[in-house]
Write a protein that holds these residues in place. Structure first.
Motif, PDB file in Angstrom:
ATOM      1  N   GLN A 209      32.522  45.188  24.318  1.00  0.00           N
ATOM      2  CA  GLN A 209      31.120  45.402  23.987  1.00  0.00           C
ATOM      3  C   GLN A 209      30.289  44.641  25.015  1.00  0.00           C
ATOM      4  O   GLN A 209      30.803  43.757  25.706  1.00  0.00           O
ATOM      5  CB  GLN A 209      30.817  44.931  22.560  1.00  0.00           C
ATOM      6  N   PRO A 210      29.011  44.965  25.180  1.00  0.00           N
ATOM      7  CA  PRO A 210      28.249  44.399  26.306  1.00  0.00           C
ATOM      8  C   PRO A 210      27.978  42.908  26.227  1.00  0.00           C
ATOM      9  O   PRO A 210      27.827  42.249  27.264  1.00  0.00           O
ATOM     10  CB  PRO A 210      26.936  45.192  26.275  1.00  0.00           C
ATOM     11  N   PHE A 211      27.903  42.338  25.034  1.00  0.00           N
ATOM     12  CA  PHE A 211      27.511  40.936  24.939  1.00  0.00           C
ATOM     13  C   PHE A 211      28.589  39.980  25.443  1.00  0.00           C
ATOM     14  O   PHE A 211      28.279  38.981  26.098  1.00  0.00           O
ATOM     15  CB  PHE A 211      27.134  40.576  23.495  1.00  0.00           C
ATOM     16  N   THR A 212      29.854  40.258  25.146  1.00  0.00           N
ATOM     17  CA  THR A 212      30.904  39.304  25.500  1.00  0.00           C
ATOM     18  C   THR A 212      31.017  39.059  27.004  1.00  0.00           C
ATOM     19  O   THR A 212      31.013  37.899  27.438  1.00  0.00           O
ATOM     20  CB  THR A 212      32.250  39.770  24.914  1.00  0.00           C
ATOM     21  N   PRO A 213      31.116  40.081  27.869  1.00  0.00           N
ATOM     22  CA  PRO A 213      31.186  39.774  29.306  1.00  0.00           C
ATOM     23  C   PRO A 213      29.925  39.100  29.829  1.00  0.00           C
ATOM     24  O   PRO A 213      29.995  38.239  30.718  1.00  0.00           O
ATOM     25  CB  PRO A 213      31.399  41.142  29.962  1.00  0.00           C
ATOM     26  N   ALA A 214      28.756  39.457  29.278  1.00  0.00           N
ATOM     27  CA  ALA A 214      27.516  38.811  29.714  1.00  0.00           C
ATOM     28  C   ALA A 214      27.500  37.345  29.307  1.00  0.00           C
ATOM     29  O   ALA A 214      27.083  36.471  30.079  1.00  0.00           O
ATOM     30  CB  ALA A 214      26.314  39.542  29.129  1.00  0.00           C
ATOM     31  N   ILE A 215      27.967  37.050  28.085  1.00  0.00           N
ATOM     32  CA  ILE A 215      28.020  35.662  27.616  1.00  0.00           C
ATOM     33  C   ILE A 215      28.992  34.848  28.461  1.00  0.00           C
ATOM     34  O   ILE A 215      28.686  33.724  28.882  1.00  0.00           O
ATOM     35  CB  ILE A 215      28.431  35.618  26.128  1.00  0.00           C
ATOM     36  N   GLU A 216      30.164  35.401  28.739  1.00  0.00           N
ATOM     37  CA  GLU A 216      31.161  34.670  29.526  1.00  0.00           C
ATOM     38  C   GLU A 216      30.671  34.441  30.954  1.00  0.00           C
ATOM     39  O   GLU A 216      30.933  33.385  31.550  1.00  0.00           O
ATOM     40  CB  GLU A 216      32.483  35.441  29.534  1.00  0.00           C
ATOM     41  N   THR A 217      29.950  35.415  31.513  1.00  0.00           N
ATOM     42  CA  THR A 217      29.405  35.253  32.863  1.00  0.00           C
ATOM     43  C   THR A 217      28.327  34.176  32.881  1.00  0.00           C
ATOM     44  O   THR A 217      28.317  33.298  33.755  1.00  0.00           O
ATOM     45  CB  THR A 217      28.822  36.576  33.369  1.00  0.00           C
ATOM     46  N   LEU A 218      27.418  34.227  31.913  1.00  0.00           N
ATOM     47  CA  LEU A 218      26.356  33.219  31.842  1.00  0.00           C
ATOM     48  C   LEU A 218      26.935  31.831  31.594  1.00  0.00           C
ATOM     49  O   LEU A 218      26.497  30.847  32.199  1.00  0.00           O
ATOM     50  CB  LEU A 218      25.383  33.586  30.719  1.00  0.00           C
ATOM     51  N   ARG A 219      27.939  31.759  30.747  1.00  0.00           N
ATOM     52  CA  ARG A 219      28.597  30.483  30.458  1.00  0.00           C
ATOM     53  C   ARG A 219      29.272  29.938  31.715  1.00  0.00           C
ATOM     54  O   ARG A 219      29.206  28.741  32.005  1.00  0.00           O
ATOM     55  CB  ARG A 219      29.616  30.694  29.339  1.00  0.00           C
TER      56      ARG A 219
END
Length: 258
Positions: A209-219
């Motif tokens: 889903q879109p949130f997980t890769p974005a969260i991991e990238t931002l983290r």
């Protein structure tokens, strides 16, 4: 005036209109901000010691803030769906159709206005996180710029998606309900716990889903953790959702009113 000049002029006028509406009626934005702020306070101060697995509350706030920032984007863009649906149902869009203005300026005014409000909301929630103890000491200036760019790109993508939801809804209440997945998706992502700690059957739901890769990238950008393939996945999700949301919104907007 050229077509481009007219489009820019009319888009600027629509942007001012939407910003004035947001300034005069701030309650919607403030209500939508309550969700990420309450989540941040709840998970840090109530569940922080337990959720950190013994690493301490400071370690958990560093882990959770990137996810909360992206949750803020999903939450705030719900207001976009409600705002454009209100314009449609109250007839102002029909009035604009009869005027000599660039048709695309109506949508772009909503998008840019919502984008500015969303970024301000992210800054506000980020400031609360810093006040609670979040620190990003390992991030370089380039990584900070990359993190900000990712937040803007993510906000743009979900603004267009929310716009399509609002244009396709019969009333403001339905628009708010249809946009609820933008708030719920972060709850089933890696925002609060690592994917590896989830049940095996649930991990694909959280991962694809879109949130997980974005969260991991931002983290990874803010904390110096591993990004891996999440970077290009996050960008691909953002670009794909932006294109989908744009054409969906245009198709909804160009329909003849019933």
């Amino acid at each position: 005036m050229s077509t481009l000049s007219l489009a820019v002029r009319d888009s600027s006028t629509m942007l001012r209109r939407n910003l004035l509406h947001a300034r005069r009626y701030p309650s919607l934005t403030l209500n939508l901000l309550l969700t990420p702020v309450m989540m941040l306070l709840l998970f840090v101060y109530i569940f922080g010691d337990t959720m950190s697995g013994g690493a301490g509350r400071d370690a958990y706030i560093a882990y959770i803030v990137p996810g909360i920032l992206l949750m803020t984007i999903g939450s705030t863009t719900v207001g976009t769906a409600v705002s454009i649906c209100t314009d449609m149902s109250e007839g102002i869009i029909a009035r604009f159709r009869t005027m000599a203005i660039h048709r695309g300026s109506i949508l772009f005014g909503h998008v840019v206005g919502s984008l500015l409000q969303t970024i301000l909301s992210v800054v506000f929630v980020g400031a609360i996180g810093v006040a609670m103890g979040f620190r990003s000491t390992d991030a370089t200036v380039l990584e900070w710029f990359a993190a900000f760019g990712l937040l803007v790109l993510f906000a743009l993508a979900f603004t267009w998606i929310a716009l399509g939801m609002g244009l396709g809804s019969p009333n403001a209440e339905a628009a708010g309900n249809s946009a609820m997945p933008l708030i719920l998706l972060p709850l089933i992502s890696s925002a609060f716990v690592p994917l590896g700690s989830m049940p095996g059957w649930f991990q694909p739901i959280a991962e694809y889903q879109p949130f997980t890769p974005a969260i991991e990238t931002l983290r990874g950008l803010l904390l110096g953790t591993e990004i891996g393939h999440n970077g290009w996945l996050a960008v691909a999700w953002c670009v794909g959702l932006t294109v989908l949301g744009y054409f969906w919104s245009r198709a909804q907007f160009d329909r003849e009113p019933k």
